[in-house]
Design an enzyme around this catalytic site. Structure first.
Site, short mmCIF file in Angstrom:
data_model
loop_
_atom_site.label_atom_id
_atom_site.label_comp_id
_atom_site.label_asym_id
_atom_site.label_seq_id
_atom_site.Cartn_x
_atom_site.Cartn_y
_atom_site.Cartn_z
N GLY A 10 0.72 -1.13 0.08
CA GLY A 10 0.13 0.14 0.05
C GLY A 10 0.92 1.21 -0.24
CG PHE A 11 0.22 6.05 0.55
CD1 PHE A 11 1.32 6.67 -0.07
CD2 PHE A 11 -0.44 7.02 1.45
CE1 PHE A 11 1.76 7.96 0.21
CE2 PHE A 11 0.00 8.03 1.80
CZ PHE A 11 1.21 8.75 1.09
CB SER A 75 -6.78 -0.98 6.83
OG SER A 75 -8.35 -0.83 7.03
CE1 TYR A 145 -9.29 2.41 8.03
CE2 TYR A 145 -9.48 4.73 8.89
CZ TYR A 145 -8.80 3.98 8.47
OH TYR A 145 -7.22 3.95 8.61
CE LYS A 149 -6.86 0.95 10.63
NZ LYS A 149 -5.82 0.25 10.49
#
Ligand code: UDP
Length: 315
Positions: A10-11, A75, A145, A149
């Site tokens: 991912g980023f 995620s 989300y 979390k």
């Protein structure tokens, strides 16, 4: 160290892979590629201290050999993505956290959870210190989300207190930089792509909602320091330079030299329901405990990001 980084394609995950490799560590990246991409780690192919495993960490996982640290960054992280993948988002924050912290316990590894400013929800306190419990709608579109979390933080603290796992929790505020997915729907890639294509910048609602943007290298420095520190309780990592989204649109126009107009739009879907009206990290704890503070100012960060967007937009 030998580390496992989930969400490694991912980023943020891919920038963390780069940093830990640069520091001489061995890195295993794991990703199911639903929002990540092997393009983000293509430059690491063949690196002798790097390995990639395609796997969904919400399913049972095992890694051969010793591990010194597990960093759980897997995620979906953009509101658009978690609206599109609500159940995988809930699963990776809950089951994915259980599986990865279970692995850390088994290996005697340190565990670092990527948490988020979204645990504060639409905050009634600004800036947000780590002591703020938040204001989250559990049944709204962002709940998948935010609550995942929040559950992940509770799970991490329980494994620390009950099983003695050596844990860390970073609460990440809006972060931008090269490799952000162009169509991930977040404001930075949207505005950059719109400005570079000379299309209108889509400001949602009246643009008076605020955010504070940090450049990815500052986030990576913060995560690195936190992992090596002794701090078990959550630490905010973000840039406190708060601005309205309308101001941000103007800054992006200037940074890109674009003549795009700014338009106000009212998305008709769930995208902006429960949109936090303000967000700004209180970073006193990161300053005092880690000696960390952001060093990249917004114009400089945008200057480092724009060429990467131009390249991917083939401009
Ligand atoms: N936003 C906007 N235009 C866009 C995308 C987002 O005005 O094209 C706004 C959005 O309503 C929110 C802010 O920008 O107030 C940040 O949204 P983003 O999706 O980047 O992430 P968030 O901080 O909400 O997780």
């Amino acid at each position: 160290m030998r580390l496992l980084i989930t969400g490694g394609a991912g980023f943020l995950g891919s920038h963390l892979c780069d940093r830990f490799l640069e520091e001489g560590h061995d890195v295993i990246a794991m990703d199911n590629l639903i929002t990540g991409s092997t393009n983000n780690i293509a430059h690491l192919a063949g690196h002798e201290r790097f390995a990639f495993i395609k796997h969904n960490v919400s399913n049972y996982l095992y890694v051969d050999g010793p591990l010194d640290a597990v960093l759980h960054f897997a995620s979906p992280a953009s509101p658009n993505d978690y609206l599109e993948h609500p159940i995988p988002t809930l699963k990776v924050g809950s089951l994915g956290t259980l599986n990865t912290i279970g692995l850390a316990k088994e290996k005697g590894a340190r565990y670092l959870l990527a948490s988020t400013s979204e645990v504060y929800g639409d905050p009634q306190v600004n800036p947000q210190p780590e002591t703020y419990w938040g204001h989250v709608n559990p049944i709204g579109p962002r709940g998948v989300y935010d609550e995942a979390k929040r559950f992940a933080e509770a799970m991490t603290m329980a494994y620390h207190r009950y099983h003695g796992v050596d844990t860390r929790i970073v609460r990440i505020f809006n972060t931008y930089g090269p490799r952000m997915r162009i169509n991930d729907g977040r404001v930075v890639p949207n505005f950059l792509a719109q400005a570079l294509r000379e299309e209108p910048l889509t400001v949602y609602n009246d643009g008076q909602q605020t955010r504070s943007f940090q450049y990815v290298s500052d986030l990576v420095d913060g995560v690195y320091s936190l992992l090596l520190s002794d701090e078990v309780m959550p630490v905010n990592i973000g840039n406190p330079n708060e601005m309205t989204i309308l101001e941000f649109a103007q800054i992006v126009k200037e940074a890109t030299g674009s003549s795009s107009e700014i338009t106000f739009v009212q998305p008709q879907d769930q995208r902006i329901k429960d949109d936090p009206q303000v967000r700004r990290p209180d970073i006193e704890k990161a300053r005092s405990v880690l000696g960390w503070e952001p060093s990249v100012r917004l114009p400089e960060g945008l200057e480092k990001t724009i060429p990467n967007f131009k390249m991917r937009l083939a401009l």
